[in-house]
Design a protein around this motif. Sequence first.
Motif, short mmCIF file in Angstrom:
data_model
loop_
_atom_site.label_atom_id
_atom_site.label_comp_id
_atom_site.label_asym_id
_atom_site.label_seq_id
_atom_site.Cartn_x
_atom_site.Cartn_y
_atom_site.Cartn_z
N PRO A 78 14.50 103.62 29.68
CA PRO A 78 15.65 104.71 29.41
C PRO A 78 16.87 103.89 29.14
O PRO A 78 17.96 104.18 28.34
CB PRO A 78 15.59 105.32 30.60
N ALA A 79 17.12 102.67 29.68
CA ALA A 79 18.60 102.13 29.76
C ALA A 79 18.82 101.50 28.27
O ALA A 79 19.51 101.43 27.76
CB ALA A 79 18.64 101.07 31.04
N LEU A 80 17.35 100.73 27.99
CA LEU A 80 17.54 100.13 26.56
C LEU A 80 17.73 100.96 25.57
O LEU A 80 18.50 100.95 24.49
CB LEU A 80 15.97 99.53 26.21
N LEU A 81 17.12 102.58 25.74
CA LEU A 81 17.29 103.64 24.54
C LEU A 81 18.83 103.81 24.54
O LEU A 81 19.22 104.39 23.46
CB LEU A 81 16.55 104.61 24.92
N ARG A 82 19.69 104.20 25.71
CA ARG A 82 20.82 104.13 25.72
C ARG A 82 21.88 103.20 25.31
O ARG A 82 22.52 103.64 24.53
CB ARG A 82 21.41 104.53 27.20
N ALA A 95 20.17 94.58 23.14
CA ALA A 95 19.05 95.65 23.67
C ALA A 95 17.97 95.42 22.84
O ALA A 95 16.89 95.42 23.17
CB ALA A 95 19.65 97.16 23.45
N VAL A 96 18.17 95.17 21.57
CA VAL A 96 16.99 94.91 20.53
C VAL A 96 16.31 93.53 20.95
O VAL A 96 15.18 93.56 21.07
CB VAL A 96 17.38 94.90 19.04
N TRP A 97 17.03 92.50 21.34
CA TRP A 97 16.57 91.26 21.78
C TRP A 97 15.54 91.38 22.92
O TRP A 97 14.50 90.92 22.95
CB TRP A 97 17.77 90.44 22.13
N ILE A 98 15.86 92.53 24.02
CA ILE A 98 15.14 92.55 24.89
C ILE A 98 13.87 93.38 24.48
O ILE A 98 12.63 92.99 25.06
CB ILE A 98 15.85 93.61 26.18
N VAL A 99 13.87 94.25 23.74
CA VAL A 99 12.74 94.94 23.02
C VAL A 99 11.72 94.00 22.39
O VAL A 99 10.47 94.01 22.70
CB VAL A 99 13.13 95.91 21.85
N GLN A 100 12.15 92.98 21.63
CA GLN A 100 11.40 91.85 21.16
C GLN A 100 10.89 91.13 22.16
O GLN A 100 9.58 90.60 21.90
CB GLN A 100 12.37 91.09 20.09
N GLU A 101 11.61 90.58 23.21
CA GLU A 101 10.98 89.66 24.12
C GLU A 101 9.89 90.34 25.11
O GLU A 101 9.05 89.85 25.46
CB GLU A 101 11.93 89.09 24.94
N GLY A 102 10.27 91.62 25.34
CA GLY A 102 9.48 92.48 26.06
C GLY A 102 8.25 93.16 25.52
O GLY A 102 7.25 93.85 26.02
N GLN A 103 8.21 93.07 24.05
CA GLN A 103 7.27 93.44 23.25
C GLN A 103 7.10 95.11 23.34
O GLN A 103 5.78 95.55 23.72
CB GLN A 103 6.07 92.85 23.62
N PHE A 104 7.97 95.80 23.74
CA PHE A 104 8.15 97.25 23.84
C PHE A 104 7.74 97.87 22.58
O PHE A 104 7.90 97.41 21.47
CB PHE A 104 9.36 97.73 24.25
N ASP A 105 7.04 99.19 22.58
CA ASP A 105 6.81 100.06 21.46
C ASP A 105 6.63 101.29 22.04
O ASP A 105 6.75 101.69 23.05
CB ASP A 105 5.42 99.54 21.06
N GLY A 106 6.84 102.25 21.10
CA GLY A 106 7.02 103.82 21.20
C GLY A 106 7.71 104.53 20.23
O GLY A 106 8.29 103.82 19.60
N ALA A 107 7.31 105.85 20.17
CA ALA A 107 7.69 106.50 19.04
C ALA A 107 9.23 106.68 19.14
O ALA A 107 10.01 106.58 18.17
CB ALA A 107 7.10 107.82 19.01
N GLU A 108 9.80 107.04 20.42
CA GLU A 108 11.13 106.98 20.71
C GLU A 108 12.09 105.80 20.26
O GLU A 108 12.98 105.76 19.94
CB GLU A 108 11.37 107.50 21.95
N LEU A 109 11.47 104.67 20.92
CA LEU A 109 12.03 103.45 20.46
C LEU A 109 11.83 102.96 19.15
O LEU A 109 13.11 102.64 18.48
CB LEU A 109 11.18 102.23 21.46
N ARG A 110 10.98 103.16 18.36
CA ARG A 110 11.13 103.11 16.89
C ARG A 110 12.01 103.85 16.19
O ARG A 110 12.90 103.40 15.19
CB ARG A 110 9.66 103.44 16.30
#
Length: 227
Positions: A78-82, A95-110
């Motif tokens: 939720p913090a990354l989305l904000r 925030a995108v950098w953390i998404v890349q390193e954490g290998q996050f995924d999801g419809a809301e994130l995309r």
Amino acid sequence: MLRYRMLLFKMSRLASKNKLSGVEEISLAGQFSEMIGSQEEADRLIEDLVDHENPQVRRIGLSAIRRSRRFGGRMLMPALLRRLADVEGWLRHDAVWIVQEGQFDGAELRAALRRVAGNVRLPQDAVRAKANPADGPLHAAVRARQALDVLIKKSAEAHNAALAAGGGLPGATDGQPYAQGSVGHIRAVHRQLQRKMAGRKLNSSTKLRFKKVESQYPPNDNRRFLL
């Protein structure tokens, strides 16, 4: 805990006096990351820093989380989305950098990544970003586009692998002289999958029922055509 509070006080004092330089940001982020020894401590740092009113403090929080590599908490996504919707370009970038390193995924994130990427085009905008190292919004858009491309490629590979394996559809290649994994086999499975999806849509669609209207006039009366 005392050291953490003292560091918070130091950072808040520097931020209030507008004396947080880039060097101070890097130093404070490193010190905070060294204090994170558990997910609970990472969540506390997210709560204290990542939503702070000062953008420099928010960036310190993101940098500390990225360095600690504590990506499993319930508060992080939720913090990354904000922060992906932050007005500051460099915060969106981090925030995108953390998404890349954490290998996050999801419809809301995309969806959030698409908004950050905007109309950026690769590789030309990546070259432009390299020539403009101070352009935070551009760097954020380029990194978001790169992250989104990786996620899309991952989904496509999973879809193709499912098709190559038969997609779990019995009879997809019955009577077809195609070898397992060949182009013909993949296309046959794809056609079978499309037929299955079309059948589901047909079964779930609204069915219209028509009722025959009986004429109240004799067959030789032209008024029957008024119905």
